[in-house]
Scaffold this motif. Structure first.
Motif, short mmCIF file in Angstrom:
data_model
loop_
_atom_site.label_atom_id
_atom_site.label_comp_id
_atom_site.label_asym_id
_atom_site.label_seq_id
_atom_site.Cartn_x
_atom_site.Cartn_y
_atom_site.Cartn_z
N ARG A 53 0.83 -1.20 0.00
CA ARG A 53 0.00 0.00 0.00
C ARG A 53 0.86 1.26 0.00
O ARG A 53 2.08 1.19 0.24
N ALA A 54 0.24 2.38 -0.28
CA ALA A 54 0.92 3.67 -0.29
C ALA A 54 0.24 4.60 0.69
O ALA A 54 -0.99 4.75 0.67
N LEU A 55 1.03 5.23 1.54
CA LEU A 55 0.53 6.16 2.54
C LEU A 55 1.13 7.53 2.27
O LEU A 55 2.35 7.67 2.15
N ALA A 56 0.28 8.56 2.18
CA ALA A 56 0.74 9.94 2.03
C ALA A 56 0.81 10.59 3.40
O ALA A 56 -0.17 10.61 4.14
N LEU A 57 1.99 11.12 3.74
CA LEU A 57 2.18 11.88 4.97
C LEU A 57 2.19 13.35 4.58
O LEU A 57 3.06 13.80 3.83
N MET A 58 1.19 14.09 5.07
CA MET A 58 0.95 15.43 4.55
C MET A 58 0.93 16.47 5.66
O MET A 58 0.84 16.14 6.85
N ILE A 106 6.39 6.57 -9.93
CA ILE A 106 5.84 6.21 -8.63
C ILE A 106 4.56 5.41 -8.79
O ILE A 106 4.33 4.41 -8.09
N ARG A 107 3.72 5.82 -9.74
CA ARG A 107 2.49 5.05 -10.00
C ARG A 107 2.82 3.64 -10.48
O ARG A 107 2.16 2.67 -10.10
N ALA A 108 3.85 3.53 -11.32
CA ALA A 108 4.26 2.21 -11.80
C ALA A 108 4.76 1.33 -10.65
O ALA A 108 4.44 0.14 -10.58
N LEU A 109 5.52 1.93 -9.74
CA LEU A 109 6.01 1.18 -8.59
C LEU A 109 4.85 0.68 -7.73
O LEU A 109 4.84 -0.47 -7.29
N LYS A 110 3.88 1.55 -7.50
CA LYS A 110 2.71 1.14 -6.71
C LYS A 110 1.98 0.00 -7.41
O LYS A 110 1.56 -0.98 -6.75
N ALA A 111 1.81 0.08 -8.72
CA ALA A 111 1.12 -0.96 -9.47
C ALA A 111 1.85 -2.29 -9.39
O ALA A 111 1.24 -3.36 -9.50
N GLN A 112 3.17 -2.23 -9.20
CA GLN A 112 3.98 -3.44 -9.10
C GLN A 112 4.00 -4.01 -7.68
O GLN A 112 4.64 -5.02 -7.43
N GLY A 113 3.30 -3.35 -6.76
CA GLY A 113 3.20 -3.86 -5.39
C GLY A 113 4.20 -3.29 -4.41
O GLY A 113 4.30 -3.79 -3.29
N GLN A 114 4.92 -2.24 -4.82
CA GLN A 114 5.89 -1.63 -3.91
C GLN A 114 5.16 -0.87 -2.80
O GLN A 114 4.27 -0.06 -3.06
N SER A 115 5.52 -1.11 -1.56
CA SER A 115 5.00 -0.34 -0.43
C SER A 115 5.70 1.02 -0.42
O SER A 115 6.93 1.09 -0.56
N ILE A 116 4.91 2.09 -0.23
CA ILE A 116 5.45 3.43 -0.37
C ILE A 116 4.92 4.34 0.74
O ILE A 116 3.72 4.35 1.03
N LEU A 117 5.81 5.11 1.35
CA LEU A 117 5.46 6.21 2.23
C LEU A 117 5.93 7.48 1.53
O LEU A 117 7.13 7.64 1.28
N VAL A 118 5.00 8.38 1.20
CA VAL A 118 5.35 9.53 0.37
C VAL A 118 4.93 10.82 1.04
O VAL A 118 3.82 10.95 1.54
N VAL A 119 5.87 11.77 1.07
CA VAL A 119 5.60 13.12 1.52
C VAL A 119 5.58 14.02 0.30
O VAL A 119 6.54 14.06 -0.48
N ASP A 120 4.49 14.72 0.11
CA ASP A 120 4.39 15.66 -1.01
C ASP A 120 3.23 16.61 -0.75
O ASP A 120 2.40 16.36 0.13
N LYS A 121 3.20 17.70 -1.53
CA LYS A 121 2.15 18.70 -1.34
C LYS A 121 1.06 18.62 -2.40
O LYS A 121 0.05 19.31 -2.30
N SER A 122 1.26 17.83 -3.43
CA SER A 122 0.32 17.81 -4.55
C SER A 122 -0.80 16.82 -4.33
O SER A 122 -0.63 15.61 -4.46
#
Length: 229
Positions: free
Chosen positions: A31-36, A174-190
């Protein structure tokens, strides 16, 4: 099923100045979690504690079944934490290829796979990293993190200050990585790009986690109140 990453009641301080006040978050495998949050609200401090680059005052950080609290940074990283920090921090004296090889650990990520994700890196393979554009340097740092074959990829403002066309290329990766099952913690403003990647969001305000939910719910008054957008 237990989470890949669990942070519970995390507190941290810079000297006498407390920066985190009981931050909690959870991220499941794949899964991908956005820390905002606005600038200075504790996002990078939270990441520094997870990576063990900063000691927490209290709280629990568990990753892949391991308690990180007493581990040094290098041992925490070897458990499968891959960090793309703020700023573009490639090894300036090394070529693109040397940068990637320097970080390599056994696993599915190879030079060929990184080059497939970022073809421009293959084109620049023999160039010293200091000669690359800012966007190319950021692609290199992401590629270098992937070469560690991380269970969790942490991206701290990975597209900050980049030209729109380069931002788009990195978000596509990043979208490709998520689609491949990569777990992601992402900080961004968009919000727009995060909504295409993140399964869940945690918003920090003044060192506290003040909102948890999905990107679809982070709209209108909620977004204006906590993010100023």
């Amino acid at each position: 099923m237990s989470a890949l990453l669990e942070v519970e009641d995390l507190t941290a301080a810079y000297g006498a100045s407390q920066a985190l006040f009981g931050v909690s978050l959870s991220l499941g495998e794949g899964r991908a979690l956005a820390l905002m949050g606005r600038n200075g609200m504790g996002k990078t401090t939270t990441i520094a504690c997870i990576m063990r680059m900063m000691a927490a005052r209290s709280g629990r950080i568990a990753f892949a079944g391991h308690d990180l609290a007493r581990l040094p940074a290098h041992r925490a990283a070897r458990l499968g934490l891959g960090l793309v920090p703020e700023g573009r921090r490639a090894f300036r004296g090394l070529t693109v290829r040397e940068n990637l090889i320097a970080a390599a650990r056994r696993g599915e990520w190879t030079l060929e796979r990184v080059y497939a994700l970022f073809p421009r890196l293959e084109e620049r393979a023999q160039q010293r990293s200091e000669t690359l554009s800012g966007g190319e340097q950021q692609m290199l740092v992401i590629g270098r993190a992937l070469m560690t074959n991380p269970k969790l990829l942490i991206l701290d403002e990975a597209t900050e200050g980049l030209a729109p066309v380069v931002r788009a290329e990195i978000w596509s990766a990043i979208r490709a990585l998520k689609a491949q099952g990569q777990s992601i913690l992402v900080v961004d403003k968009s919000l727009r790009e995060l909504a295409e990647v993140a399964d869940d969001c945690v918003v920090l305000e003044r060192g506290r986690d003040v909102w948890h939910g999905t990107p679809a719910a982070l709209t209108g008054d909620v977004a204006q109140r906590f993010l100023g957008v």
